[in-house]
Design an enzyme around this catalytic site. Structure first.
Site, mmCIF file in Angstrom:
data_model
loop_
_atom_site.group_PDB
_atom_site.id
_atom_site.type_symbol
_atom_site.label_atom_id
_atom_site.label_comp_id
_atom_site.label_asym_id
_atom_site.label_seq_id
_atom_site.Cartn_x
_atom_site.Cartn_y
_atom_site.Cartn_z
ATOM 1 C CG LEU A 62 47.403 13.205 56.881
ATOM 2 C CD1 LEU A 62 47.394 13.269 58.410
ATOM 3 C CD2 LEU A 62 46.771 11.890 56.415
ATOM 4 C CG HIS A 96 42.646 6.459 20.725
ATOM 5 N ND1 HIS A 96 42.043 5.596 21.608
ATOM 6 C CD2 HIS A 96 41.683 7.356 20.381
ATOM 7 C CE1 HIS A 96 40.793 5.970 21.814
ATOM 8 N NE2 HIS A 96 40.544 7.034 21.077
ATOM 9 C CD GLU A 137 41.146 10.356 49.765
ATOM 10 O OE1 GLU A 137 40.650 9.445 50.445
ATOM 11 O OE2 GLU A 137 40.488 11.283 49.274
#
Ligand SMILES: Cc1cc2nc3c(=O)[nH]c(=O)nc-3n(C[C@H](O)[C@H](O)[C@H](O)COP(=O)(O)OP(=O)(O)OC[C@H]3O[C@@H](n4cnc5c(N)ncnc54)[C@H](O)[C@@H]3O)c2cc1C
Length: 382
Positions: free
Chosen positions: A125, A338, A363
């Site tokens: 698209l 972390h 999308e």
């Protein structure tokens, strides 16, 4: 209202989890580093039915419901975002477009090979000049006797370089704008279809993304999918489904970040105790867990409504928006938990962040999802 998964759904969830831990976990970092599409994984995905998740058995599919598809994608994404994106484009876009809007002849011709993993599906698209404003696409299809001639280009197409079956959107009546777009299915090797080189990406690096040039490509009339000039309306229906799949990918990556954070917080010590005992870390983990649970519920609801045959433009947009942003927040906090180790590649949390970022873009960006949600809410249909 029943919040329990049924026995079939639990079984497919376990199957996907075992597969992802056994077959994806050991390779995900290597695939990310090389940035190459791992073709060798496709037959294994096909064997489990994951290359034809929701397709009816008649076409070689696993005939799963959408809730089960959400479960599979979440489990795959927990271990490898690239493989989740591969499944999303193949199942959620290309295959679904042919299944929902193709003729029975087209379904029988294209779907069994896609479900068997013999062919990779791509859905085009987006173009270099049009993404969010997809109806502004410039690829033109001009009718000449018993065929159309297509010219234009596509950008950011998943499986753009490795794909075999391409569902492409082109303008057939430019003056009618979004009401003048038509879908065509073509196969690799069609004269004039020129797949480009794979893009070098931030994340989902082992999924294939490429531009496609289309030059005087002749497409017979029987390769039009759906009605002439109806391609864009069909596309919006496909995106309602696809956005649930991208949201599930985000959920899986967010859950991976949460699990890694919990594990690390229990092991890492500072000031003489595990960092999991500090309230600042506990609150981060509480927020991550709660937001991801909210995302899960939105995704299950949208998938459940799809299984009832309902239109879910609003629910899919809400689920994708919330899941992708919750995943990014979770990955961000995972890196923080972390500390310095979160910033280096030896630990996977930086990869989760890079992979999850796609879910806020593909999308339909988060801005586009908010446009859809606002339109429904303000018009009173919410
Ligand atoms: C890895 C990857 C895989 C992809 N796979 C596919 C695929 O298989 N098939 C396919 O067709 N496409 C695919 N895409 C394309 C993707 O769907 C688009 O990139 C996306 O829709 C955004 O379009 P764009 O990149 O042109 O950004 P633009 O539309 O140019 O947007 C740029 C920025 O402007 C914002 N913006 C635009 N309009 C508005 C507005 N009205 N209001 C507020 N903000 C606005 C956007 O949200 C964004 O932040 C893929 C992209 C990536 C990165």
């Amino acid at each position: 209202m029943d919040f329990e998964l049924n026995a079939d759904q639990k079984a497919i969830q376990k199957l996907a989890r075992d597969f992802a831990q056994g077959e994806l976990r050991p390779h995900a970092r290597k695939w990310d580093e090389s940035g190459e599409f791992p073709k060798e994984i496709v037959p294994k995905l096909a064997e489990l039915g994951f290359m034809g998740l929701t397709l009816p058995e008649k076409y070689g599919g696993a005939a799963l419901d959408m809730v089960s598809a959400v479960l599979v994608i979440e489990e795959v994404a927990r271990e490898c975002g690239s493989t989740a994106l591969t499944l999303a484009a193949h199942n959620g876009l290309c295959q679904k477009h042919i299944f929902h809007f193709g003729t029975e002849e087209q379904r029988m011709k294209y779907l069994p090979d896609l479900a068997a993993g013999k062919k990779m599906g791509a859905w085009g698209l987006t173009e270099p000049g049009s993404g969010s404003d997809a109806s502004g696409l410039q690829t033109k299809a001009v009718k000449q006797g018993d065929h159309y001639v297509l010219n234009g280009s596509k950008a950011f197409i998943t499986h753009g370089s490795v794909g075999d079956t391409f569902l492409l959107l082109a303008s057939t009546s430019p003056e009618k704008k979004q009401k003048g777009i038509t879908a065509f299915v073509v196969e690799r090797g069609t004269l004039g279809l020129k797949p480009g080189k794979p893009e070098d990406k931030l994340g989902c690096r082992a999924s294939d993304t490429a531009q496609i040039a289309i030059e005087n490509m002749k497409v017979p009339l029987d390769q039009v999918v759906g009605g002439i000039d109806e391609g864009f309306i069909d596309t919006l229906k496909i995106l309602d489904k696809g956005r649930i799949i991208i949201g599930s990918m985000a959920l899986g990556l967010g859950m991976a970040a949460l699990q890694a954070s919990v594990r690390y917080a229990k092991e890492r010590e500072a000031f003489g105790k595990p960092i999991a005992e500090f309230q600042a870390i506990q609150w981060k983990i509480a927020n991550m867990a709660t937001e991801l649970e909210g995302a899960r519920l939105l995704l299950y609801r949208a998938a459940y409504l799809q299984d009832q045959g309902k239109r879910t433009s609003l629910e899919s947009a809400q689920a994708k928006l919330y899941a992708s942003e919750a995943a990014i927040r979770a990955c961000n906090e995972a890196i923080q938990i972390h500390g310095g180790y979160g910033y280096i590649k030896e630990y996977p949390v930086e990869r989760y962040w890079r992979d999850a970022k796609l879910c806020e873009i593909g999308e339909g960006t988060s801005e586009v999802q908010r446009m859809v949600i606002a339109r429904h809410t303000i018009s009173g249909s919410a």
